[in-house]
Design an enzyme around this catalytic site. Structure first.
Site: not given
Length: 660
Positions: A449, A63
């Site tokens: 993350d 992405d």
């Protein structure tokens, strides 16, 4: 003394100042050699593209971390877009990849991270990804927007390698007739613009993602295009090579298409959900369209009573190139519903009449290539692929990379399907802070993350996995005590549900093991900036949107620092444990502490511009001495006592240096 003078010369030459009368000989330089510090994965791999005929030719897209090609000899992925510079970083988000089915050397990568950025291009390679020609395009893309796992949006015509179609999010259907050299909008394609309220965040999250799939029928001139629309026509067909378009009668419109593929038997398989994902899905299904009979059939693995929402959606579907009845399909947001602990990958060998859940039946994970993923739940399976050359080999993607198996059929025998990390070579983590001690670990990182890592070996993944006790999602702050190298402190955001865990932790063995602090300075404290005195006795933490706080007992108690504004970052002097600094650049204020960080005093930096030359008042700290440099008339003065405060540096062109 020599070290100090050398540092000053370097600082002055950096801003192109000629301050010495004598000639300075140039020093030969050695070029840096850059390579990735391996974590393996660490970001969303949202698409796998396999060549339909040639084994081991496959690409993946991410992405916002570029595109990769599989190297079967080295058994790893190799980055294709590391050459993109910061100015054009919008090209790092990949919307779609297409391989010419008749020539595996012809590869096309559609690049554009956000639709609000006009820097978008299709990269064309005629040598299998070794080099690319960039073609800027008149439409935008959204490789890191909702629906980024849908696809594939771009396809090469199997009947004519010159022709390529690409579906866009906002600008309709486009076509190239010259291998991507130029692009024209297909004006005959219906207007599929979706109206929504941009001020409504819920509406934004649920809106479609434009044209998401283009599929060619190898047996005819038909082209099928799926659009991420709901409650309106969302599947279209052309029977004349794209000149005219019609709705596909009977296509489900109560959901949005997420993936669409064609079997060798001439059937379309379409996965559906009520949102494009990875946003929350609450409904969905899997349908088969038998083209010859113009018949639609719901073949969803989990049947829901009519009129009720499924509570989850279907993310992606794949079919075996050798067997049109061999299908796998993935779910999104199924975990905790209908008796399933997590999302599921369903397997069928009879065209969708019967299904077996792979993970519920039995599975085995090999974490050795990326030990940190042990704590990450199964999620974001927005592409699943059965290898066209090997029916036992299947791949699915996740938010940290993905998994692959070479014994897919084991599920039919009630045996465990064995999965291993498929993402060796892919590096997509987002570094938030880096710390390199002089001794012990080569690098200690804070990433987005997946917490952070302690690398004793810069060329292999950390065998211990990510930092634990507690496990962080983001680690925004990590640093250590320069004179006590084994002490490291980190701050961040907790990963998942960890009752009683705190958002600050420390290590006393150089980052091998971690201990939680007893307390945080305020309720909700997280992330922010951390500074540790040279001897490790004082820590200053400025959590997000908070004042700065100091502890002298490893986080058991905290007190507010006096004299610092809210939200400012502090740094510790590496030699003197009593010295801390902070700078407010916008207001041109230097804050300094000489009492170990308890109180700070403000000084004006007096930054300015004179005759188009910036005159910064620089701060310099050496390992064993504190240097004060200032200007009077046309002379730069350097003072080398054991200073307790640093007053600054003002430089202009053409000055000489005089030692006091």
């Amino acid at each position: 003394m020599k070290k100090i003078l050398l540092f000053v010369c370097m600082a002055l030459s950096t801003i192109s100042m000629s301050i010495f009368a004598q000639k300075v000989e140039s020093v030969g330089s050695v070029p840096y050699q850059w390579s990735s510090v391996p974590i393996v994965g660490g970001g969303f791999v949202d698409g796998i593209i396999c060549h339909p005929k040639v084994p081991d030719i496959r690409y993946c897209r991410t992405d916002m971390g570029g595109a990769y090609k599989w190297n079967p000899g080295k058994q790893c992925w190799e980055s294709l877009l590391d050459w993109i510079n910061l100015k054009e970083s919008n090209l790092q988000g990949v919307e779609s990849i297409a391989i010419d089915p008749n020539n595996p050397d012809n590869v096309y990568i559609a690049c554009g991270t956000y639709t609000r950025n006009r820097t978008c291009a299709v990269l064309r390679s005629s040598d299998g990804g070794n080099s690319f020609l960039r073609i800027d395009v008149p439409f935008t893309m959204g490789g890191n927007e909702n629906g980024r796992g849908n696809g594939e949006r771009m396809m090469v015509d199997p009947h004519n390698s010159n022709i390529i179609y690409i579906g866009t999010r906002l600008h309709g259907l486009w076509r190239s007739m010259d291998k991507g050299e130029s692009w024209q909008k297909v004006n005959s394609f219906p207007d599929v613009t979706e109206r929504f309220d941009m001020s409504d965040m819920k509406s934004w999250q649920k809106k479609g993602s434009g044209i998401v799939c283009v599929v060619f029928d190898n047996a005819s001139d038909d082209i099928y295009v799926a659009v991420s629309l709901m409650n309106s026509n969302n599947l279209f067909v052309s029977h004349d090579k794209g000149e005219t378009w019609n709705d596909v009668d009977g296509a489900p419109s109560q959901y949005r298409p997420t993936h669409m593929i064609m079997t060798t038997a001439g059937d379309l398989l379409v996965s559906y959900a009520d949102t494009p994902g990875p946003s929350q899905m609450n409904d969905g299904a899997l349908w088969k369209y038998t083209i010859a009979k113009k018949r639609w059939e719901d073949i969803s693995p989990l049947k829901i009573e009519k009129g009720e929402n499924a509570g989850f959606g279907y993310a992606a579907v794949s079919v075996d190139a050798k067997n049109p009845k061999h299908i796998i399909v993935s779910t999104h947001n199924l975990g905790g519903k209908l008796g399933f602990k997590s999302d599921e990958l369903f397997h069928s060998i009879d065209g969708g009449k019967h299904w077996k859940p792979i993970f519920k039946t039995g599975y085995e994970y090999d974490y050795s290539k990326a030990p940190y993923v042990k704590v990450a739940p199964l999620h974001w399976m927005f592409d699943v692929e059965i290898d066209p050359a090997n029916s036992e080999h299947a791949i699915f993607t996740t938010g940290f990379g993905g998994w692959e198996t070479f014994n897919l059929s084991a599920v039919e025998r009630g045996e465990k399907v064995k999965w291993s990390i498929m993402s060796s070579g892919i590096e997509e983590t987002v570094p938030l802070e880096l710390y390199a001690p002089e001794k012990g670990a080569r690098l200690i990182s804070g990433v987005g993350d997946y917490g952070g890592f302690t690398h004793f070996d810069l060329y292999n993944p950390c065998p211990e996995g990510s930092h634990s006790n507690p496990t962080f999602g983001n680690t925004n702050g990590v640093t250590g005590a320069w004179l006590k190298q084994e002490l490291i402190v980190r701050t961040g955001t907790l990963f998942g549900n960890q009752p009683g865990a705190r958002t600050i932790s420390y290590s006393e063995d150089g980052g091998k093991t971690w201990s939680m602090c007893d307390n945080v300075p305020i309720n909700g404290a997280r992330n922010g900036h951390i500074a540790v005195s040279a001897d490790g006795k004082s820590w200053i933490w400025t959590p997000d949107n908070s004042d700065a706080y100091i502890t002298s007992d490893k986080g058991h108690s905290w007190q507010k620092c006096i004299g610092l504004p809210k939200g400012i970052r502090t740094i510790a002097d590496k030699a003197n444990p009593k010295l801390f600094y902070a700078v407010n650049v916008s207001d041109q204020i230097l804050y300094s502490s000489i009492d170990g960080g308890t109180t700070f005093v403000a000084d004006t930096l007096q930054l300015g511009v004179n005759n188009q030359l910036s005159l910064p008042r620089l701060l310099v700290t050496c390992v064993n001495h504190h240097v004060v440099i200032f200007v009077v008339d046309k002379t730069v003065f350097i003072q080398l006592p054991d200073m307790r405060r640093i007053y600054g540096l003002l430089l202009t062109m053409g000055y000489t240096i005089q030692l006091l």
